[in-house]
Scaffold this motif. Structure first.
Motif, PDB file in Angstrom:
ATOM      1  N   MET A 131       0.518  -1.338   0.087  1.00 22.57           N
ATOM      2  CA  MET A 131       0.260  -0.167  -0.023  1.00 22.57           C
ATOM      3  C   MET A 131       1.463   1.310   0.174  1.00 22.57           C
ATOM      4  SD  MET A 131      -2.944  -1.078   2.941  1.00 22.57           S
ATOM      5  CE  MET A 131      -3.896   1.030   2.142  1.00 22.57           C
ATOM      6  N   ALA A 132       0.566   2.252  -1.099  1.00 25.73           N
ATOM      7  CA  ALA A 132       1.204   3.079  -0.994  1.00 25.73           C
ATOM      8  C   ALA A 132       0.430   4.571  -0.412  1.00 25.73           C
ATOM      9  CB  ALA A 132       2.349   3.763  -1.963  1.00 25.73           C
ATOM     10  N   SER A 133       0.708   5.749  -0.269  1.00 23.52           N
ATOM     11  CA  SER A 133       0.349   6.818   0.046  1.00 23.52           C
ATOM     12  C   SER A 133      -0.414   7.541  -0.771  1.00 23.52           C
ATOM     13  CB  SER A 133       0.987   7.618   1.442  1.00 23.52           C
ATOM     14  OG  SER A 133       1.866   8.366   0.446  1.00 23.52           O
ATOM     15  N   CYS A 134       0.240   7.733  -2.041  1.00 27.10           N
ATOM     16  CA  CYS A 134      -0.746   8.075  -3.439  1.00 27.10           C
ATOM     17  C   CYS A 134       0.269   7.294  -4.617  1.00 27.10           C
ATOM     18  CB  CYS A 134      -0.051   9.686  -2.878  1.00 27.10           C
ATOM     19  SG  CYS A 134       1.567   9.763  -2.568  1.00 27.10           S
ATOM     20  N   ASP A 135      -0.189   7.913  -5.872  1.00 24.52           N
ATOM     21  CA  ASP A 135       0.415   7.385  -6.662  1.00 24.52           C
ATOM     22  C   ASP A 135       1.729   7.912  -7.035  1.00 24.52           C
ATOM     23  OD1 ASP A 135       0.715   6.103  -9.386  1.00 24.52           O
ATOM     24  OD2 ASP A 135      -1.612   5.905  -9.956  1.00 24.52           O
ATOM     25  N   GLN A 136       2.567   7.628  -8.512  1.00 27.10           N
ATOM     26  CA  GLN A 136       4.159   9.045  -8.411  1.00 27.10           C
ATOM     27  C   GLN A 136       3.644   9.140  -8.967  1.00 27.10           C
ATOM     28  OE1 GLN A 136       5.908   5.788 -10.771  1.00 27.10           O
ATOM     29  NE2 GLN A 136       4.155   6.822 -12.842  1.00 27.10           N
ATOM     30  N   SER A 137       2.407  10.092  -9.629  1.00 24.15           N
ATOM     31  CA  SER A 137       2.139  11.637  -9.866  1.00 24.15           C
ATOM     32  C   SER A 137       1.626  12.741  -9.326  1.00 24.15           C
ATOM     33  CB  SER A 137       1.397  11.331 -11.189  1.00 24.15           C
ATOM     34  OG  SER A 137      -0.176  11.203 -10.694  1.00 24.15           O
ATOM     35  N   GLU A 138       1.886  11.697  -7.770  1.00 22.17           N
ATOM     36  CA  GLU A 138       0.618  12.691  -6.131  1.00 22.17           C
ATOM     37  C   GLU A 138       1.849  12.964  -5.666  1.00 22.17           C
ATOM     38  OE1 GLU A 138      -4.085  11.006  -7.505  1.00 22.17           O
ATOM     39  OE2 GLU A 138      -2.496  10.275  -5.657  1.00 22.17           O
ATOM     40  N   LEU A 139       0.868  13.623  -4.545  1.00 21.16           N
ATOM     41  CA  LEU A 139       2.181  13.779  -3.108  1.00 21.16           C
ATOM     42  C   LEU A 139       1.433  13.587  -2.288  1.00 21.16           C
ATOM     43  CD1 LEU A 139       2.333  18.143  -4.314  1.00 21.16           C
ATOM     44  CD2 LEU A 139       4.343  16.335  -3.925  1.00 21.16           C
ATOM     45  N   SER A 140       1.958  13.669  -1.105  1.00 20.28           N
ATOM     46  CA  SER A 140       1.618  12.557   0.084  1.00 20.28           C
ATOM     47  C   SER A 140       1.718  13.551   1.024  1.00 20.28           C
ATOM     48  CB  SER A 140       2.426  10.979   0.310  1.00 20.28           C
ATOM     49  OG  SER A 140       1.945  11.197   1.798  1.00 20.28           O
TER      50      SER A 140
END
Length: 89
Positions: free
Chosen positions: A2-11
């Motif tokens: 699980m990741a906090s966001c996709d690669q084009s987004e900010l966390s």
């Protein structure tokens, strides 16, 4: 995974919460909001239930800190995680 966001987004992090919004949602699911995250009410939290809780909670958390609810979208590989046990109460 699980990741906090996709690669084009900010966390996003916020001082009010003391850490990232994603981390806050995970901590809620494992703590005080366990019953809400445990969709089948079996007293156990699966990877699938955790992913669903966090993904559904993020829009409200983003709005609470003044961000657009679409700015951070947690992702999971595989997209639909198994119902493997993570935590049992």
């Amino acid at each position: 995974v699980m990741a906090s966001c996709d690669q084009s987004e900010l966390s996003y992090e916020h001082p009010k919460l003391g850490h990232g919004l994603f981390t806050y949602a995970v901590m809620e699911a494992l703590g005080g909001k366990f019953r809400g995250a445990d969709r089948d009410t079996d007293g156990a939290l699966s990877a699938n239930e955790l992913q669903r809780y966090v993904s559904s909670r993020m829009p409200a958390l983003l709005r609470e800190v003044g961000k657009d609810a679409r700015e951070q979208n947690p992702i999971c590989y595989p997209r639909e995680p198994q119902h493997d046990l993570l935590v049992k109460r």
